[in-house]
Design a protein around this motif. Sequence first.
Motif, PDB file in Angstrom:
ATOM      1  N   ASP A 178       0.810  -1.222   0.000  1.00  0.00           N
ATOM      2  CA  ASP A 178       0.000   0.000   0.000  1.00  0.00           C
ATOM      3  C   ASP A 178       0.841   1.269   0.000  1.00  0.00           C
ATOM      4  O   ASP A 178       0.322   2.365  -0.231  1.00  0.00           O
ATOM      5  CB  ASP A 178      -0.920   0.034   1.226  1.00  0.00           C
ATOM      6  CG  ASP A 178      -2.015  -1.006   1.187  1.00  0.00           C
ATOM      7  OD1 ASP A 178      -2.535  -1.270   0.084  1.00  0.00           O
ATOM      8  OD2 ASP A 178      -2.351  -1.553   2.257  1.00  0.00           O
ATOM      9  N   ILE A 179       2.131   1.162   0.301  1.00  0.00           N
ATOM     10  CA  ILE A 179       2.982   2.348   0.409  1.00  0.00           C
ATOM     11  C   ILE A 179       3.411   2.805  -0.982  1.00  0.00           C
ATOM     12  O   ILE A 179       4.132   2.119  -1.696  1.00  0.00           O
ATOM     13  CB  ILE A 179       4.218   2.055   1.287  1.00  0.00           C
ATOM     14  CG1 ILE A 179       3.788   1.622   2.693  1.00  0.00           C
ATOM     15  CG2 ILE A 179       5.124   3.284   1.348  1.00  0.00           C
ATOM     16  CD1 ILE A 179       2.964   2.659   3.448  1.00  0.00           C
ATOM     17  N   ASP A 180       2.958   4.003  -1.351  1.00  0.00           N
ATOM     18  CA  ASP A 180       3.247   4.564  -2.670  1.00  0.00           C
ATOM     19  C   ASP A 180       4.519   5.404  -2.691  1.00  0.00           C
ATOM     20  O   ASP A 180       5.089   5.642  -3.765  1.00  0.00           O
ATOM     21  CB  ASP A 180       2.092   5.465  -3.126  1.00  0.00           C
ATOM     22  CG  ASP A 180       0.762   4.749  -3.186  1.00  0.00           C
ATOM     23  OD1 ASP A 180       0.728   3.625  -3.711  1.00  0.00           O
ATOM     24  OD2 ASP A 180      -0.242   5.309  -2.705  1.00  0.00           O
ATOM     25  N   HIS A 181       4.934   5.879  -1.525  1.00  0.00           N
ATOM     26  CA  HIS A 181       6.003   6.870  -1.485  1.00  0.00           C
ATOM     27  C   HIS A 181       6.771   6.764  -0.178  1.00  0.00           C
ATOM     28  O   HIS A 181       6.191   6.446   0.869  1.00  0.00           O
ATOM     29  CB  HIS A 181       5.401   8.276  -1.628  1.00  0.00           C
ATOM     30  CG  HIS A 181       6.376   9.389  -1.408  1.00  0.00           C
ATOM     31  ND1 HIS A 181       7.452   9.603  -2.233  1.00  0.00           N
ATOM     32  CD2 HIS A 181       6.446  10.352  -0.439  1.00  0.00           C
ATOM     33  CE1 HIS A 181       8.137  10.650  -1.793  1.00  0.00           C
ATOM     34  NE2 HIS A 181       7.560  11.105  -0.713  1.00  0.00           N
ATOM     35  N   VAL A 182       8.074   7.041  -0.228  1.00  0.00           N
ATOM     36  CA  VAL A 182       8.913   7.088   0.965  1.00  0.00           C
ATOM     37  C   VAL A 182       9.623   8.439   1.021  1.00  0.00           C
ATOM     38  O   VAL A 182      10.340   8.810   0.077  1.00  0.00           O
ATOM     39  CB  VAL A 182       9.959   5.959   0.989  1.00  0.00           C
ATOM     40  CG1 VAL A 182      10.904   6.121   2.185  1.00  0.00           C
ATOM     41  CG2 VAL A 182       9.277   4.597   1.035  1.00  0.00           C
ATOM     42  N   ASN A 183       9.419   9.169   2.103  1.00  0.00           N
ATOM     43  CA  ASN A 183      10.257  10.336   2.382  1.00  0.00           C
ATOM     44  C   ASN A 183      11.386   9.809   3.247  1.00  0.00           C
ATOM     45  O   ASN A 183      11.225   9.569   4.441  1.00  0.00           O
ATOM     46  CB  ASN A 183       9.461  11.432   3.102  1.00  0.00           C
ATOM     47  CG  ASN A 183      10.220  12.740   3.144  1.00  0.00           C
ATOM     48  OD1 ASN A 183      11.339  12.795   3.652  1.00  0.00           O
ATOM     49  ND2 ASN A 183       9.608  13.798   2.636  1.00  0.00           N
ATOM     50  N   ALA A 184      12.535   9.616   2.615  1.00  0.00           N
ATOM     51  CA  ALA A 184      13.633   8.907   3.261  1.00  0.00           C
ATOM     52  C   ALA A 184      14.383   9.789   4.245  1.00  0.00           C
ATOM     53  O   ALA A 184      14.416  11.016   4.117  1.00  0.00           O
ATOM     54  CB  ALA A 184      14.598   8.375   2.204  1.00  0.00           C
ATOM     55  N   HIS A 185      15.031   9.144   5.207  1.00  0.00           N
ATOM     56  CA  HIS A 185      15.951   9.862   6.087  1.00  0.00           C
ATOM     57  C   HIS A 185      17.069  10.439   5.228  1.00  0.00           C
ATOM     58  O   HIS A 185      17.465  11.591   5.416  1.00  0.00           O
ATOM     59  CB  HIS A 185      16.493   8.902   7.145  1.00  0.00           C
ATOM     60  CG  HIS A 185      17.249   9.551   8.247  1.00  0.00           C
ATOM     61  ND1 HIS A 185      16.719  10.558   9.013  1.00  0.00           N
ATOM     62  CD2 HIS A 185      18.509   9.339   8.711  1.00  0.00           C
ATOM     63  CE1 HIS A 185      17.616  10.945   9.913  1.00  0.00           C
ATOM     64  NE2 HIS A 185      18.713  10.223   9.743  1.00  0.00           N
ATOM     65  N   GLY A 186      17.597   9.656   4.293  1.00  0.00           N
ATOM     66  CA  GLY A 186      18.450  10.121   3.216  1.00  0.00           C
ATOM     67  C   GLY A 186      19.487  11.157   3.597  1.00  0.00           C
ATOM     68  O   GLY A 186      19.485  12.267   3.075  1.00  0.00           O
TER      69      GLY A 186
END
Length: 409
Positions: free
Chosen positions: A297-305
């Motif tokens: 279900d997860i479309d997007h990740v705002n990464a710690h990056g």
Amino acid sequence: MTTDGRAVAVTGLGLITPAGVGRDATWEGVLRGESAAAQDHQLKGLPVDFSCRVPAMTPEQGRIGGGKAWRMGRFSQLAVLAAREAVADAGLDPTTWDGARVAVVIGSGLAGAAHLEEQTLRLQSGADLVSPVLIPMLISNMAAGEVLLDLGARGPSLATETACASGASALAVARDLLLSGACDIAVAGGAEAAISPVVTTGFQRMGALSARTDDPARASRPFADDRDGFVIAEGAAILVLERTEDARARGTRQYAQLAGVGLSSDAHHPTAPAPGGTVAEVALRGAIGGAGLVPADIDHVNAHGTSTPLNDRTEAELIARVLPQGPTVTSAKGVIGHSLGAAGAIEAALTALTIHHSTVPPIANLTTDNLGFPLDCVVDRPRQQTVRAAASHSFGFGGHNVVLVLRAP
């Protein structure tokens, strides 16, 4: 996708970052994908002499008022200004609300460390030169304390300290306070203003900072194969959270819903993540499951990056393993640097805006040619995308892992 469950609504946002002063200015700056890193005169002569500072504020933007600014650490000032924007954005009026039902939870990593450094130098010239308000400028709970005073909020108040996950931890705690019935409104987030010669040199000595002193604007490059460290930054983000039923009853806008929280601790190393992100995986899966979702279900990740060699590799392995469907990935740190304890709250706010605007910001200084991992990183320009559910990752020194799952309302 499921019904609300344990979700709470994000009804207000306040942002002060190196990309801009205010929610809209920050969002527009992040969408442009241009790094805010520049030479810093306060760091002149150091091995790393650049940072990401908040732009100079106009008198109106930076007005604390009431003769109070002199007693506040800069991190507290940023928190107060961001909180005012968030509360106004939510359509709430502190002069009419029941302050006893308003909670404040704000995280910070190094709090007033820069002030301690400055006052230590003053002490060398005499004790009477040390500020009488050093302690309230220094201690990490005073961002929350000053926001309480400014807003007349008399409900539960806490300060979270989980290093670079502090702001995300604050949102996790605030959600629990709302769902437990301890408050009706939660003003929560993170604030940091710790750019100083000693702090910057400390990060440099441990090998965490980029050494690209000849080209600061290209230094922070999350997930690039030639990344070499982060750029130290400052900033603040405050979110107003309410129970979804209360937000609907008020008829107010919901940017997104904070639907799931996952927490874990590496118990591996003071500064390095557990190999492969195996313990962070517990937090990611916990946040997804707590939101009533499955990984697909997860479309997007705002990464710690962070743009550090080890952390980006570990996070990339985590994303590829748990989310093989290939969600879009971004990291604002390419634009705004790493704001330490404020980073998790800033990134949660940007995730909420991504959902609200159906737009994913690009990663600065990353191209398809220097992408170091098989991830669907957004590069070059913003990407239009309907995001139903997104994960926002925050990982802190000490092994603190916090993952927030936000979804469309």
